[in-house]
Motif scaffolding. Sequence first.
Motif, PDB file in Angstrom:
ATOM      1  N   ILE A   1     -40.826 -31.989  27.534  1.00  0.00           N
ATOM      2  CA  ILE A   1     -41.299 -31.084  28.141  1.00  0.00           C
ATOM      3  C   ILE A   1     -42.337 -31.213  29.374  1.00  0.00           C
ATOM      4  CG2 ILE A   1     -43.191 -28.736  27.882  1.00  0.00           C
ATOM      5  CD1 ILE A   1     -42.022 -28.941  24.861  1.00  0.00           C
ATOM      6  N   LYS A   2     -43.080 -32.376  29.056  1.00  0.00           N
ATOM      7  CA  LYS A   2     -44.063 -32.791  30.266  1.00  0.00           C
ATOM      8  C   LYS A   2     -43.157 -33.162  31.678  1.00  0.00           C
ATOM      9  CE  LYS A   2     -47.899 -34.303  27.594  1.00  0.00           C
ATOM     10  NZ  LYS A   2     -48.606 -35.527  27.118  1.00  0.00           N
ATOM     11  N   ALA A   3     -41.868 -34.045  31.236  1.00  0.00           N
ATOM     12  CA  ALA A   3     -41.143 -34.169  32.433  1.00  0.00           C
ATOM     13  C   ALA A   3     -40.252 -32.922  32.923  1.00  0.00           C
ATOM     14  CB  ALA A   3     -39.904 -35.062  31.636  1.00  0.00           C
ATOM     15  N   ASP A   4     -39.857 -31.877  32.076  1.00  0.00           N
ATOM     16  CA  ASP A   4     -39.292 -30.599  32.599  1.00  0.00           C
ATOM     17  C   ASP A   4     -40.142 -29.463  32.051  1.00  0.00           C
ATOM     18  OD1 ASP A   4     -37.714 -28.628  33.327  1.00  0.00           O
ATOM     19  OD2 ASP A   4     -35.954 -29.093  32.190  1.00  0.00           O
ATOM     20  N   PRO A   5     -41.222 -28.894  32.540  1.00  0.00           N
ATOM     21  CA  PRO A   5     -41.943 -27.826  32.124  1.00  0.00           C
ATOM     22  C   PRO A   5     -41.204 -26.540  31.881  1.00  0.00           C
ATOM     23  CG  PRO A   5     -43.206 -28.944  33.865  1.00  0.00           C
ATOM     24  CD  PRO A   5     -41.726 -29.462  33.996  1.00  0.00           C
ATOM     25  N   SER A   6     -40.114 -26.365  32.361  1.00  0.00           N
ATOM     26  CA  SER A   6     -39.326 -25.182  31.916  1.00  0.00           C
ATOM     27  C   SER A   6     -38.645 -25.294  30.514  1.00  0.00           C
ATOM     28  CB  SER A   6     -38.203 -25.023  33.049  1.00  0.00           C
ATOM     29  OG  SER A   6     -37.521 -25.943  33.140  1.00  0.00           O
ATOM     30  N   PHE A   7     -38.627 -26.569  30.245  1.00  0.00           N
ATOM     31  CA  PHE A   7     -37.803 -26.556  28.851  1.00  0.00           C
ATOM     32  C   PHE A   7     -38.721 -25.898  27.826  1.00  0.00           C
ATOM     33  CE2 PHE A   7     -36.757 -28.564  24.836  1.00  0.00           C
ATOM     34  CZ  PHE A   7     -35.462 -28.681  24.820  1.00  0.00           C
TER      35      PHE A   7
ATOM     36  N   LYS B   1     -34.630 -40.810  29.041  1.00  0.00           N
ATOM     37  CA  LYS B   1     -34.287 -42.201  29.569  1.00  0.00           C
ATOM     38  C   LYS B   1     -34.367 -42.124  31.140  1.00  0.00           C
ATOM     39  CE  LYS B   1     -31.040 -44.579  27.636  1.00  0.00           C
ATOM     40  NZ  LYS B   1     -29.827 -44.986  26.880  1.00  0.00           N
ATOM     41  N   ASP B   2     -35.321 -42.453  31.550  1.00  0.00           N
ATOM     42  CA  ASP B   2     -35.878 -42.654  33.101  1.00  0.00           C
ATOM     43  C   ASP B   2     -36.183 -40.909  33.127  1.00  0.00           C
ATOM     44  OD1 ASP B   2     -35.516 -45.163  33.647  1.00  0.00           O
ATOM     45  OD2 ASP B   2     -33.436 -45.041  33.904  1.00  0.00           O
ATOM     46  N   LYS B   3     -35.130 -40.449  34.106  1.00  0.00           N
ATOM     47  CA  LYS B   3     -35.227 -38.928  34.183  1.00  0.00           C
ATOM     48  C   LYS B   3     -34.106 -38.080  33.686  1.00  0.00           C
ATOM     49  CE  LYS B   3     -38.143 -39.421  38.397  1.00  0.00           C
ATOM     50  NZ  LYS B   3     -38.436 -38.906  39.822  1.00  0.00           N
ATOM     51  N   GLN B   4     -33.455 -38.850  32.806  1.00  0.00           N
ATOM     52  CA  GLN B   4     -32.504 -38.055  32.264  1.00  0.00           C
ATOM     53  C   GLN B   4     -32.781 -37.671  30.763  1.00  0.00           C
ATOM     54  OE1 GLN B   4     -29.674 -37.860  34.112  1.00  0.00           O
ATOM     55  NE2 GLN B   4     -28.153 -36.602  32.728  1.00  0.00           N
ATOM     56  N   ALA B   5     -32.531 -36.368  30.462  1.00  0.00           N
ATOM     57  CA  ALA B   5     -32.772 -36.245  29.236  1.00  0.00           C
ATOM     58  C   ALA B   5     -31.826 -35.787  28.411  1.00  0.00           C
ATOM     59  CB  ALA B   5     -33.950 -34.394  29.412  1.00  0.00           C
TER      60      ALA B   5
ATOM     61  N   PHE C   1     -26.222 -32.829  24.598  1.00  0.00           N
ATOM     62  CA  PHE C   1     -26.292 -32.440  25.990  1.00  0.00           C
ATOM     63  C   PHE C   1     -27.216 -33.128  26.929  1.00  0.00           C
ATOM     64  CE2 PHE C   1     -25.710 -28.760  22.954  1.00  0.00           C
ATOM     65  CZ  PHE C   1     -24.512 -28.066  23.469  1.00  0.00           C
ATOM     66  N   ALA C   2     -27.005 -33.339  27.991  1.00  0.00           N
ATOM     67  CA  ALA C   2     -27.784 -34.040  28.840  1.00  0.00           C
ATOM     68  C   ALA C   2     -28.027 -33.235  30.291  1.00  0.00           C
ATOM     69  CB  ALA C   2     -27.078 -35.486  29.382  1.00  0.00           C
ATOM     70  N   ARG C   3     -29.201 -33.564  30.848  1.00  0.00           N
ATOM     71  CA  ARG C   3     -29.620 -33.132  32.158  1.00  0.00           C
ATOM     72  C   ARG C   3     -30.651 -33.985  32.982  1.00  0.00           C
ATOM     73  NH1 ARG C   3     -34.121 -30.190  34.012  1.00  0.00           N
ATOM     74  NH2 ARG C   3     -33.579 -28.757  35.888  1.00  0.00           N
ATOM     75  N   ASP C   4     -30.470 -34.058  34.199  1.00  0.00           N
ATOM     76  CA  ASP C   4     -31.406 -34.706  35.123  1.00  0.00           C
ATOM     77  C   ASP C   4     -32.462 -34.035  35.418  1.00  0.00           C
ATOM     78  OD1 ASP C   4     -32.833 -36.086  37.039  1.00  0.00           O
ATOM     79  OD2 ASP C   4     -30.886 -36.392  38.251  1.00  0.00           O
TER      80      ASP C   4
END
Length: 241
Positions: free
Chosen positions: A101-107, A179-183, A221-224
């Motif tokens: 969530i911190k890396a992708d606040p929209s999650f 992992k890095d920026k890959q969720a 599922f994965a997302r950058d």
Amino acid sequence: MSEAFDIYTLLFLVLAVVIFIRLRSVLGRRTGNERPPYDPYTRPQPKQGAPEGTVVALPQGRGAETPVGREPGPSQEDIAERLERYAKADSPLGKSLTALIKADPSFDPAQFLDGAKAAYEMVVGAFAEGDGNTLKQLLGEDVLDGFSKAIAEREERGETHQSTLVGINKADIIEAELKDKQAYVTVKFVSELISVTRDSAGEVVDGDPKKVREVTDIWTFARDTSSRNPNWKLVATEAAN
């Protein structure tokens, strides 16, 4: 007076029939054959290098329209609210989801699971129908390869497959990783299916057209998270039974 009354009555009846026909054409009818799915024999795939391309569009929820990296970080209260139904904040899953969530606040886990269930139905439905074009739009390369081989082998044997998804009983997030920026988010699906495979002569070779069976699948599922593309991709599948 009686004649006029009869004419008006007839007009109202005609109007009622016209309205009914229009509503029926707009709303449509259920045939009982909607979304016919089935999950193939699947194989777990390594969580390395998600394939390129837009595949599964899962709802992002809060702030999805704002480019990633420009929206303010979520507060601890907001994160706790999002996690409340899905993981304890101090658990391994809770910590992983917090990092995501911190890396992708929209999650948002709730929005994500709604999209994951829709994706599940689309994928297993396309496999049942042997719809390779749809599968290409939904799957990562490794997963697509496994599904395509299963469909090809089925067709070589002259078999046909029919299935009906009775419903998805549960869909739970069981693992998350950044992992890095890959969720990566892994979901455990528990569904009920009626499925049957027939040979070229129409004889049943697998399944039972009258039996509902419970199926458990684990999908990743994965997302950058650095990308403005909000879509998630199905990069790994595993049948638990």
